[in-house]
Structure formats: C-alpha cells, structure tokens
Design an enzyme around this catalytic site. Structure first.
Site, PDB file in Angstrom:
ATOM      1  N   ASP A  39       0.852  -1.197   0.000  1.00 36.37           N
ATOM      2  CA  ASP A  39       0.000   0.000   0.000  1.00 36.37           C
ATOM      3  C   ASP A  39       0.879   1.235   0.000  1.00 36.37           C
ATOM      4  O   ASP A  39       1.790   1.375   0.806  1.00 36.37           O
ATOM      5  CB  ASP A  39      -0.951   0.030   1.203  1.00 36.37           C
ATOM      6  CG  ASP A  39      -2.209   0.840   0.887  1.00 36.37           C
ATOM      7  OD1 ASP A  39      -3.292   0.235   0.805  1.00 36.37           O
ATOM      8  OD2 ASP A  39      -2.091   2.068   0.704  1.00 36.37           O
ATOM      9  N   SER A  74       4.480   2.337  -5.137  1.00 36.56           N
ATOM     10  CA  SER A  74       3.298   2.594  -5.952  1.00 36.56           C
ATOM     11  C   SER A  74       3.252   1.565  -7.072  1.00 36.56           C
ATOM     12  O   SER A  74       4.270   1.259  -7.691  1.00 36.56           O
ATOM     13  CB  SER A  74       3.362   3.993  -6.563  1.00 36.56           C
ATOM     14  OG  SER A  74       2.317   4.137  -7.494  1.00 36.56           O
ATOM     15  N   VAL A  75       2.047   1.074  -7.351  1.00 38.31           N
ATOM     16  CA  VAL A  75       1.891   0.117  -8.452  1.00 38.31           C
ATOM     17  C   VAL A  75       2.045   0.803  -9.812  1.00 38.31           C
ATOM     18  O   VAL A  75       2.181   0.134 -10.835  1.00 38.31           O
ATOM     19  CB  VAL A  75       0.508  -0.573  -8.413  1.00 38.31           C
ATOM     20  CG1 VAL A  75       0.341  -1.398  -7.154  1.00 38.31           C
ATOM     21  CG2 VAL A  75      -0.644   0.443  -8.547  1.00 38.31           C
ATOM     22  N   SER A 153     -14.816  -2.598 -12.333  1.00 39.40           N
ATOM     23  CA  SER A 153     -15.904  -1.872 -11.671  1.00 39.40           C
ATOM     24  C   SER A 153     -17.117  -1.810 -12.590  1.00 39.40           C
ATOM     25  O   SER A 153     -16.965  -1.702 -13.818  1.00 39.40           O
ATOM     26  CB  SER A 153     -15.432  -0.454 -11.372  1.00 39.40           C
ATOM     27  OG  SER A 153     -16.537   0.356 -11.036  1.00 39.40           O
ATOM     28  N   TYR A 166     -11.737   6.607 -14.765  1.00 39.29           N
ATOM     29  CA  TYR A 166     -11.809   5.381 -13.959  1.00 39.29           C
ATOM     30  C   TYR A 166     -12.471   4.247 -14.760  1.00 39.29           C
ATOM     31  O   TYR A 166     -11.976   3.121 -14.803  1.00 39.29           O
ATOM     32  CB  TYR A 166     -12.610   5.738 -12.709  1.00 39.29           C
ATOM     33  CG  TYR A 166     -12.822   4.660 -11.690  1.00 39.29           C
ATOM     34  CD1 TYR A 166     -11.822   4.314 -10.791  1.00 39.29           C
ATOM     35  CD2 TYR A 166     -14.057   4.024 -11.575  1.00 39.29           C
ATOM     36  CE1 TYR A 166     -12.042   3.353  -9.820  1.00 39.29           C
ATOM     37  CE2 TYR A 166     -14.290   3.062 -10.605  1.00 39.29           C
ATOM     38  CZ  TYR A 166     -13.277   2.725  -9.733  1.00 39.29           C
ATOM     39  OH  TYR A 166     -13.503   1.769  -8.775  1.00 39.29           O
ATOM     40  N   ALA A 168     -12.720   3.892 -17.995  1.00 44.22           N
ATOM     41  CA  ALA A 168     -11.877   3.447 -19.113  1.00 44.22           C
ATOM     42  C   ALA A 168     -10.767   2.536 -18.606  1.00 44.22           C
ATOM     43  O   ALA A 168     -10.473   1.492 -19.201  1.00 44.22           O
ATOM     44  CB  ALA A 168     -11.285   4.654 -19.834  1.00 44.22           C
ATOM     45  N   ALA A 169     -10.151   2.918 -17.492  1.00 45.12           N
ATOM     46  CA  ALA A 169      -9.072   2.091 -16.934  1.00 45.12           C
ATOM     47  C   ALA A 169      -9.624   0.748 -16.473  1.00 45.12           C
ATOM     48  O   ALA A 169      -9.017  -0.302 -16.699  1.00 45.12           O
ATOM     49  CB  ALA A 169      -8.412   2.815 -15.765  1.00 45.12           C
ATOM     50  N   LYS A 170     -10.782   0.775 -15.839  1.00 43.61           N
ATOM     51  CA  LYS A 170     -11.360  -0.450 -15.283  1.00 43.61           C
ATOM     52  C   LYS A 170     -11.809  -1.419 -16.373  1.00 43.61           C
ATOM     53  O   LYS A 170     -11.860  -2.625 -16.149  1.00 43.61           O
ATOM     54  CB  LYS A 170     -12.547  -0.102 -14.376  1.00 43.61           C
ATOM     55  CG  LYS A 170     -12.139   0.548 -13.049  1.00 43.61           C
ATOM     56  CD  LYS A 170     -11.240  -0.346 -12.239  1.00 43.61           C
ATOM     57  CE  LYS A 170     -11.246  -0.041 -10.762  1.00 43.61           C
ATOM     58  NZ  LYS A 170     -10.197  -0.801 -10.047  1.00 43.61           N
ATOM     59  N   ARG A 201     -13.564   3.912   1.955  1.00 45.61           N
ATOM     60  CA  ARG A 201     -13.411   5.370   1.810  1.00 45.61           C
ATOM     61  C   ARG A 201     -13.699   5.805   0.374  1.00 45.61           C
ATOM     62  O   ARG A 201     -14.008   6.952   0.114  1.00 45.61           O
ATOM     63  CB  ARG A 201     -12.028   5.813   2.255  1.00 45.61           C
ATOM     64  CG  ARG A 201     -10.935   5.417   1.287  1.00 45.61           C
ATOM     65  CD  ARG A 201      -9.606   6.003   1.678  1.00 45.61           C
ATOM     66  NE  ARG A 201      -8.614   5.678   0.677  1.00 45.61           N
ATOM     67  CZ  ARG A 201      -7.354   6.011   0.749  1.00 45.61           C
ATOM     68  NH1 ARG A 201      -6.896   6.671   1.790  1.00 45.61           N
ATOM     69  NH2 ARG A 201      -6.508   5.687  -0.199  1.00 45.61           N
TER      70      ARG A 201
HETATM   71  P1  NAI Z   1      -9.760   2.037  -0.660  1.00 47.56           P
HETATM   72  O1  NAI Z   1      -9.472   3.457  -1.012  1.00 47.56           O
HETATM   73  O2  NAI Z   1     -10.238   1.723   0.703  1.00 47.56           O
HETATM   74  O3  NAI Z   1      -8.481   1.132  -0.936  1.00 47.56           O
HETATM   75  C1  NAI Z   1      -7.604   1.344  -1.999  1.00 47.56           C
HETATM   76  C2  NAI Z   1      -6.193   1.229  -1.469  1.00 47.56           C
HETATM   77  O4  NAI Z   1      -5.276   1.350  -2.579  1.00 47.56           O
HETATM   78  C3  NAI Z   1      -5.829   2.343  -0.494  1.00 47.56           C
HETATM   79  O5  NAI Z   1      -5.391   1.789   0.749  1.00 47.56           O
HETATM   80  C4  NAI Z   1      -4.730   3.124  -1.184  1.00 47.56           C
HETATM   81  O6  NAI Z   1      -3.743   3.654  -0.318  1.00 47.56           O
HETATM   82  C5  NAI Z   1      -4.154   2.080  -2.133  1.00 47.56           C
HETATM   83  N1  NAI Z   1      -3.478   2.692  -3.282  1.00 47.56           N
HETATM   84  C6  NAI Z   1      -3.902   3.730  -4.022  1.00 47.56           C
HETATM   85  N2  NAI Z   1      -3.015   4.018  -4.980  1.00 47.56           N
HETATM   86  C7  NAI Z   1      -2.007   3.134  -4.847  1.00 47.56           C
HETATM   87  C8  NAI Z   1      -0.800   2.913  -5.564  1.00 47.56           C
HETATM   88  N3  NAI Z   1      -0.463   3.676  -6.604  1.00 47.56           N
HETATM   89  N4  NAI Z   1       0.006   1.896  -5.179  1.00 47.56           N
HETATM   90  C9  NAI Z   1      -0.329   1.104  -4.128  1.00 47.56           C
HETATM   91  N5  NAI Z   1      -1.448   1.297  -3.394  1.00 47.56           N
HETATM   92  C10 NAI Z   1      -2.286   2.291  -3.754  1.00 47.56           C
HETATM   93  O7  NAI Z   1     -10.816   1.538  -1.754  1.00 47.56           O
HETATM   94  P2  NAI Z   1     -11.575   0.139  -1.949  1.00 47.56           P
HETATM   95  O8  NAI Z   1     -13.013   0.436  -2.061  1.00 47.56           O
HETATM   96  O9  NAI Z   1     -11.130  -0.881  -0.985  1.00 47.56           O
HETATM   97  O10 NAI Z   1     -11.082  -0.232  -3.416  1.00 47.56           O
HETATM   98  C11 NAI Z   1     -10.339  -1.370  -3.744  1.00 47.56           C
HETATM   99  C12 NAI Z   1     -10.448  -1.607  -5.244  1.00 47.56           C
HETATM  100  O11 NAI Z   1     -11.789  -1.933  -5.576  1.00 47.56           O
HETATM  101  C13 NAI Z   1     -10.085  -0.385  -6.083  1.00 47.56           C
HETATM  102  O12 NAI Z   1      -9.387  -0.804  -7.240  1.00 47.56           O
HETATM  103  C14 NAI Z   1     -11.426   0.176  -6.475  1.00 47.56           C
HETATM  104  O13 NAI Z   1     -11.372   0.934  -7.648  1.00 47.56           O
HETATM  105  C15 NAI Z   1     -12.231  -1.096  -6.632  1.00 47.56           C
HETATM  106  N6  NAI Z   1     -13.657  -0.913  -6.549  1.00 47.56           N
HETATM  107  C16 NAI Z   1     -14.243  -0.607  -5.360  1.00 47.56           C
HETATM  108  C17 NAI Z   1     -15.598  -0.423  -5.304  1.00 47.56           C
HETATM  109  C18 NAI Z   1     -16.309  -0.173  -4.020  1.00 47.56           C
HETATM  110  O14 NAI Z   1     -17.556  -0.152  -4.051  1.00 47.56           O
HETATM  111  N7  NAI Z   1     -15.610  -0.003  -2.916  1.00 47.56           N
HETATM  112  C19 NAI Z   1     -16.429  -0.468  -6.528  1.00 47.56           C
HETATM  113  C20 NAI Z   1     -15.730  -0.868  -7.694  1.00 47.56           C
HETATM  114  C21 NAI Z   1     -14.383  -1.063  -7.701  1.00 47.56           C
END
Ligand code: NAI
Length: 303
Positions: A39, A74-75, A153, A166, A168-170, A201
């Site tokens: 992370d 960072s990824v 997503s 978002y 487009a990337a997804k 969040r």
């Molecule tokens: P979140 O914000 O709680 O978790 C995402 C985590 O990724 C964070 O801890 C952040 O620090 C980390 N992160 C961000 N950029 C980074 C990078 N460049 N390198 C490494 N770590 C990085 O969000 P959540 O909801 O847990 O999302 C997880 C995945 O699920 C994401 O890809 C999100 O787009 C996807 N998603 C979530 C949905 C939802 O309803 N929560 C809906 C659709 C997709």
C-alpha cells in the site's frame, strides 16, 4: 466440502492497507498464505504516501498468527511493480497469487477532466495492474502455477456518470485479462476479474449511508479467496459481487445477420434495414478468443 487453504502459497495484494484489499490480506493470512501487504498509503485521490496503512495490516495478520510483510511502492510504475514482486521473492521465495486491488479516484465529467486526472487514474488502475502482474508472470511460469485477480468496476462495465478516466481504466483491464487468459493457460496461470461494490473510503460519500451499512467489504472476500485458490480452474471471467450477489458478466455475440454473399458490396441502407437483427440480443454466445468470431462467417467462406 473441503476447506480452501493456502499453506505454502505466497500472495501479493496491492492496496491492501485498507478497504477491500485489507479483508483479502487478513483472510489469506488466516488461511495459511504468506502475504505481501502493498500500500502506498496515500489519500483517496492518490496524493500523499505513508507506511502506516500497510504496517497496520501486517500487524493484524501477525497478531492472528499469520505471516506478512509490508511494501510501500506505488503500483503505477514498472519499477514499483518489480519492487513489489521482489519483496515477495526476497521475503518468501516465490509468488503464487497476485490480487490487483490498488485504486484511486479523480472524478470529473469528460468535458472538465484534465490530462493529469486522466493519466493518474490510468497509471494506478490499468498500468498498475500490468506492472505488478507482468513482474510476477515469469515466476508463475517457472512454477507452472498462478492465480491472478483484477479489480474492475460496474462503472466501466456498465457506465457511471463522472467517472470516464476510472471507467476506461477499469474496462481496459478486461482486455488485459482476455489476453492473459490465453497466454497464461498453458502455465496453469488463471486470471479473473471482479466488479465489486462495498463500503470503503472510496464509496463513503457516493452511496447513501443506509445502503453503505449493508455493503460490507467482507461480502466480496469469499469470491476473491475462491478465485485465488487451486480449486478455481476457470479463467477469463468477470464477476459482479455486491453483498450476497455473485454473478458472471460477459461480452457475448449474437448471431446477428449476414448480408450479401461475401463478395458483393453492402450498402448503408441494408445496414439500416437489418438494424433490429444487428442490435438484438437474442441467442448470445461467449467467444473464447477473437478467432472464434470468424465462426459466424462460415456461410460466406469457401466450402
Ligand atoms: P480504498 O481506497 O479503501 O483502498 C484502496 C487502497 O489502494 C488504499 O489503501 C490506497 O492507499 C491504495 N493505493 C492507491 N493508490 C495506490 C498505488 N499507486 N500503489 C499502491 N497502493 C495504492 O478503496 P476500496 O473500495 O477498498 O477499493 C479497492 C479496489 O476496488 C479499487 O481498485 C477500487 O477501484 C475497486 N472498486 C471498489 C468499489 C467499491 O464499491 N468499494 C467499486 C468498484 C471497484
């Protein structure tokens, strides 16, 4: 039913310091996997960085009796992807599982979106999925084993106002999955994609509180755990997952219509005339690769 375990397996979970990724990391740790908790530790919009998020999840896994190490890269760069995989190899000797989960948001309508907002979101979601997966693939090929999960997503699969970058990337990562499905098959590397909906969040201010209360991230975890397991032999699939609803989503083709005989010219008026047949969604079929689409042409090809 036999229990799903991960003894001897090494898992990388990106963005595992919070939200959905954290739940996967804890569950995999509980089930015997050695876990790399990656992370960056930044804010929801991708700004900032810190170690606390990954460190905290590593502590939680260890307290529960599991094994885990943090990684803060960072990824979104190739170097970041390589460092994340190196962390797994140096700490645990191999990589069996990659869950590409890290994500950020920079929502804007298309007309207002800046190049920076576009690029940043592509870099984290699409390039980030490529960078970590690519770095892990040679190890998986060597071991003839790999389980990879992508996080798409509904925003991209179906559309969502204000999320063009978002979305487009997804959906771009679905194309990446379709190719990895073919290239990884002979090495027992399976890849699948989830389209989750859960309280985190990322969604805390976009969904009503009464719905958020019900959208526990832990409802997504069991699907991801299954997709990461040896038991899962399917590859190249996309899944809706929300609360207790799990369903497959797929690009399909219908029979459509054949116009002409394969040699005469076809007019725009003929397209207009057959529009209902071209756009109708009756009798859809799943095509496993692009060559299969040529199967529809058999009436036009030489016998
Ligand atoms: P979140 O914000 O709680 O978790 C995402 C985590 O990724 C964070 O801890 C952040 O620090 C980390 N992160 C961000 N950029 C980074 C990078 N460049 N390198 C490494 N770590 C990085 O969000 P959540 O909801 O847990 O999302 C997880 C995945 O699920 C994401 O890809 C999100 O787009 C996807 N998603 C979530 C949905 C939802 O309803 N929560 C809906 C659709 C997709």
């Amino acid at each position: 039913m036999s229990e799903i375990t991960f003894d001897g397996r090494v898992a990388i979970i990106t963005g595992a310091g919070a939200g959905l990724g954290r739940t996967y990391a804890l569950e995999l740790g509980q089930r015997g996997a050695k876990v790399v908790v990656n992370d960056l530790g930044g804010a929801r919009d991708g700004t900032g960085a810190g170690h606390a998020a990954a460190d905290q999840v590593v502590d939680e896994i260890k307290k529960a009796g599991g094994e885990a190490v943090p990684n803060y890269d960072s990824v979104s760069t190739m170097e970041g992807g390589e460092n994340i995989v190196r962390t797994a190899v140096e700490s645990f000797g191999r990589v069996d599982i990659v869950i590409n989960n890290a994500g950020i948001l920079r929502d804007k309508s298309i007309m207002k979106m800046t190049e920076e907002e576009w690029d940043l979101v592509q870099d984290v979601h699409l390039k980030g999925t490529f960078s970590v997966t690519k770095a892990a693939l040679p190890i998986m090929r060597e071991n003839s084993y790999g389980r990879v999960v992508f996080t798409s997503s509904g925003s991209g699969i179906y559309g969502n106002f204000g999320q063009a970058n978002y979305a487009a990337a997804k959906t771009g990562m679905v194309g990446l999955m379709n190719v990895l499905k073919l290239e990884g098959a002979k090495y027992n590397i399976m890849v699948n994609t989830i389209a989750p909906s859960a309280a985190s969040r990322m969604t805390e201010d976009v969904l009503p509180p009464e719905l958020l209360e019900k959208l526990r991230p832990e409802f997504i975890t069991p699907l991801v755990i299954y997709l990461c397991s040896e038991d899962c032999k399917d590859s190249g699939m996309i899944f809706n997952c929300i609360m207790g609803w799990y369903s497959r989503v797929a690009f399909m083709s219908t029979d459509g219509v054949i116009i002409g005989d394969g040699s005469r010219d076809i007019s725009a008026e003929e397209i207009k005339e057959h529009w209902g047949k071209i756009t109708g969604l009756e009798n859809p079929k799943y095509l496993n690769n692009v060559n299969e689409s040529f199967g529809y042409l058999s009436p036009l090809l030489p016998k």
